[in-house]
Motif scaffolding. Sequence first.
Motif, PDB file in Angstrom:
ATOM      1  N   ALA A 146       0.823  -1.207   0.000  1.00 15.50           N
ATOM      2  CA  ALA A 146       0.000   0.000   0.000  1.00 15.50           C
ATOM      3  C   ALA A 146       0.858   1.257   0.000  1.00 15.50           C
ATOM      4  CB  ALA A 146      -0.915  -0.010   1.222  1.00 15.50           C
ATOM      5  N   ALA A 147       1.940   1.253   0.779  1.00 17.12           N
ATOM      6  CA  ALA A 147       2.810   2.428   0.816  1.00 17.12           C
ATOM      7  C   ALA A 147       3.448   2.687  -0.532  1.00 17.12           C
ATOM      8  CB  ALA A 147       3.879   2.243   1.885  1.00 17.12           C
ATOM      9  N   ALA A 148       3.941   1.636  -1.168  1.00 18.97           N
ATOM     10  CA  ALA A 148       4.565   1.804  -2.483  1.00 18.97           C
ATOM     11  C   ALA A 148       3.564   2.337  -3.498  1.00 18.97           C
ATOM     12  CB  ALA A 148       5.149   0.470  -2.946  1.00 18.97           C
ATOM     13  N   ALA A 149       2.319   1.842  -3.430  1.00 15.89           N
ATOM     14  CA  ALA A 149       1.296   2.309  -4.370  1.00 15.89           C
ATOM     15  C   ALA A 149       0.948   3.771  -4.118  1.00 15.89           C
ATOM     16  CB  ALA A 149       0.050   1.432  -4.230  1.00 15.89           C
ATOM     17  N   LEU A 150       0.857   4.167  -2.881  1.00 12.06           N
ATOM     18  CA  LEU A 150       0.547   5.561  -2.573  1.00 12.06           C
ATOM     19  C   LEU A 150       1.666   6.491  -3.022  1.00 12.06           C
ATOM     20  CD1 LEU A 150      -0.994   5.036   0.990  1.00 12.06           C
ATOM     21  CD2 LEU A 150      -2.213   5.895  -1.021  1.00 12.06           C
ATOM     22  N   LYS A 151       2.903   6.084  -2.830  1.00  9.67           N
ATOM     23  CA  LYS A 151       4.020   6.898  -3.308  1.00  9.67           C
ATOM     24  C   LYS A 151       3.977   7.009  -4.829  1.00  9.67           C
ATOM     25  CE  LYS A 151       6.513   8.748  -0.062  1.00  9.67           C
ATOM     26  NZ  LYS A 151       7.856   8.348   0.298  1.00  9.67           N
ATOM     27  N   ALA A 152       3.683   5.904  -5.490  1.00 10.49           N
ATOM     28  CA  ALA A 152       3.599   5.933  -6.961  1.00 10.49           C
ATOM     29  C   ALA A 152       2.456   6.814  -7.429  1.00 10.49           C
ATOM     30  CB  ALA A 152       3.427   4.509  -7.495  1.00 10.49           C
ATOM     31  N   ALA A 153       1.407   6.943  -6.580  1.00  5.65           N
ATOM     32  CA  ALA A 153       0.259   7.770  -6.944  1.00  5.65           C
ATOM     33  C   ALA A 153       0.485   9.248  -6.648  1.00  5.65           C
ATOM     34  CB  ALA A 153      -0.986   7.275  -6.210  1.00  5.65           C
ATOM     35  N   GLY A 154       1.654   9.590  -6.073  1.00  5.54           N
ATOM     36  CA  GLY A 154       1.991  10.997  -5.874  1.00  5.54           C
ATOM     37  C   GLY A 154       2.031  11.477  -4.449  1.00  5.54           C
ATOM     38  N   ALA A 155       1.944  10.583  -3.472  1.00  5.02           N
ATOM     39  CA  ALA A 155       2.002  11.020  -2.077  1.00  5.02           C
ATOM     40  C   ALA A 155       3.388  11.561  -1.746  1.00  5.02           C
ATOM     41  CB  ALA A 155       1.655   9.862  -1.145  1.00  5.02           C
ATOM     42  N   LEU A 156       3.435  12.761  -1.208  1.00  4.11           N
ATOM     43  CA  LEU A 156       4.720  13.337  -0.802  1.00  4.11           C
ATOM     44  C   LEU A 156       5.274  12.621   0.425  1.00  4.11           C
ATOM     45  CD1 LEU A 156       4.046  17.172  -1.138  1.00  4.11           C
ATOM     46  CD2 LEU A 156       5.412  15.732  -2.654  1.00  4.11           C
ATOM     47  N   ARG A 157       4.384  12.290   1.358  1.00  3.20           N
ATOM     48  CA  ARG A 157       4.784  11.578   2.556  1.00  3.20           C
ATOM     49  C   ARG A 157       3.726  10.522   2.858  1.00  3.20           C
ATOM     50  NH1 ARG A 157       8.696  14.046   1.659  1.00  3.20           N
ATOM     51  NH2 ARG A 157      10.000  15.323   3.040  1.00  3.20           N
ATOM     52  N   VAL A 158       4.188   9.358   3.279  1.00  5.08           N
ATOM     53  CA  VAL A 158       3.297   8.291   3.725  1.00  5.08           C
ATOM     54  C   VAL A 158       3.678   7.938   5.159  1.00  5.08           C
ATOM     55  CG1 VAL A 158       2.519   5.911   3.392  1.00  5.08           C
ATOM     56  CG2 VAL A 158       2.960   7.361   1.396  1.00  5.08           C
TER      57      VAL A 158
END
Length: 619
Positions: free
Chosen positions: A560-572
């Motif tokens: 989930a973290a990797a997907a959120l970063k790939a979707a543009g999250a600056l910080r997870v």
Amino acid sequence: MDQPALDLDSFPPATRADWLALVEGVLKGAPYDKRMLTRTPDGFSLDALPERRRDAAPIAGRPAGAPWKVIARLDHDDPATANAQMLEDLNGGADGVSLVFAASPYAGGFGLPARFEELAATLEGLMPEMATLRVEAGGFQGRDIALALARLFENTDPAALDLRFGLDPIGDFAARGAAPIDWGTLAARLGQTVTALRGRGLIAPMVRADGRLHHGAGATDAQELAAVLATALAYLRALEAAGLPLDEAARSIEVTLTADVDQFGTQAKPRAFRLLWQNVLEACGLAPSPVALHMETAWRSLTRHDPHVNLLRGTLAAFAAGVGWADSVSVLPFTQALGLPEAEARRLARNTQLILMEESNLHRVADPGAGAGAIEERTEKLAAAAWELFRQIEREGGMVEALESGAWQGRLGAARAARAKDIATRRLPLTGTSEFPLLGAAVPSVIAPARRRAALSPAEGALMCEPLKGERLAEPFERLRAAAAATAPRVFLANLGTATDFTARAGFARGAFEAGGLAAPGNDGFTDTAALTEAFRASGARLACLCSSDALYAASAIEAAAALKAAGALRVYLAGKAGEDEPAQRAAGIDGFLFTGIDLVAFLAAAQAALGIALGVEP
């Protein structure tokens, strides 16, 4: 059908030994002192259930059954408006007013003008023999204002006046960081002023030892008491040197203490000071007599956000001050931190006390804490801690010398830093600010918004010290809220699984982020990564926080973290402590962990910095 009378003799009295036996069963071998003793900021421990003091006598204070006086705050800088407020307060049940002048360290950017004509306009229509007037001058203006008031009421019987001039040169020195003349000359001038005023027939206490400045700068309860006692002793010496008989000098001194939200601590504080003052009087060869003691609710405990909680804080503090045997009490209006309060806030400040007395009858019992184990223990240990601090101040030469050397500021700084850590980690929670924040809540109106007082730049004086400065406890979080207000940033709660899995941590994370102005709306959770990332993109948020159970973190957090970063999250972030998977989780894009006990102020500041939000905005 009549019920048989209850035979009270059939119930054997419960003893402390009985209670301890029950406690041992609950503790199951855990040490008693680690579970049942509480350590205070002053370093002493308090038992959870100390024994009743059956032979304890009430501590002498105001007459038994007499109500305390309700004192309203008067600080508007327009004489006509201040006059209308004063008359409304007195007609609405207040027994007197505190005249807060612009130079006072408690004025907060407002305050009454000190010129005679404007002072006369402010007090127009007042029946001076019917009200207590407490002067809060500041800036070494106390002598001039006292003489002006004496002149204003020169046609009134001076013995009928309750004018508390509040002469406090040591407080003025501590607040400004400089005094124009040395302490010996200041002390002589103080004695001359009191002698002159007493020569006019005025008999109310004229000199004030004030603890509010020390409390605002971070003092613990014992530190506040020690500072007030040391200041009062310095004034006692000054008045004796001016030729006043020692008993008359003692009657010329009053004290002001802070009523805070710790109920038992506040109730014990005036009781402890009365014991300390008795020690001083006895050491001087005087018969013990009650000191005039006023209490005001704590400025440092007020909050700007969700300010209606301040009504609860003020009620608790006023209750504790009243049953602690204060002679008079001031409740700060609940919007005081927002600016000049309107009539409704002032009315509630008055009525808080009137209800406690007129409906709850709290004043009718003399020293209701007498004999209660918890109150007596707190009183005795607080007095002992304050006495030792007072002796340290005296060994350093007295209060003026402790300020001049910086020793006192160092002690307050250490206490302030420890409390700031507790605030930042939420070990000391602030309801409505660090806990249960309400973003978007309506803000009560005020007459004028708060003004940031300009920093004093004292000229070189005969006495110099680091001025006592402080801030309200909520200000670190309020700065974060103010910085975020312009952009209204959001955090996406990446809730994994079902409500059973994520609800607890999602609620925790939402409260934590919103304490810093970062909105974190809830959702129904996600069971697949595609839906999670789609919802994140649609949210418009640039930060995300994973919320779920430890089991689901082990199975899904990395993906989930990797997907959120790939979707543009600056910080997870991940709600919970880092575990064995931390290296892999960080490698997948998790930037931090949010858990109980973290320095939340630093955490939120870093989150805002990632969004390009700069701190420095005043709350």
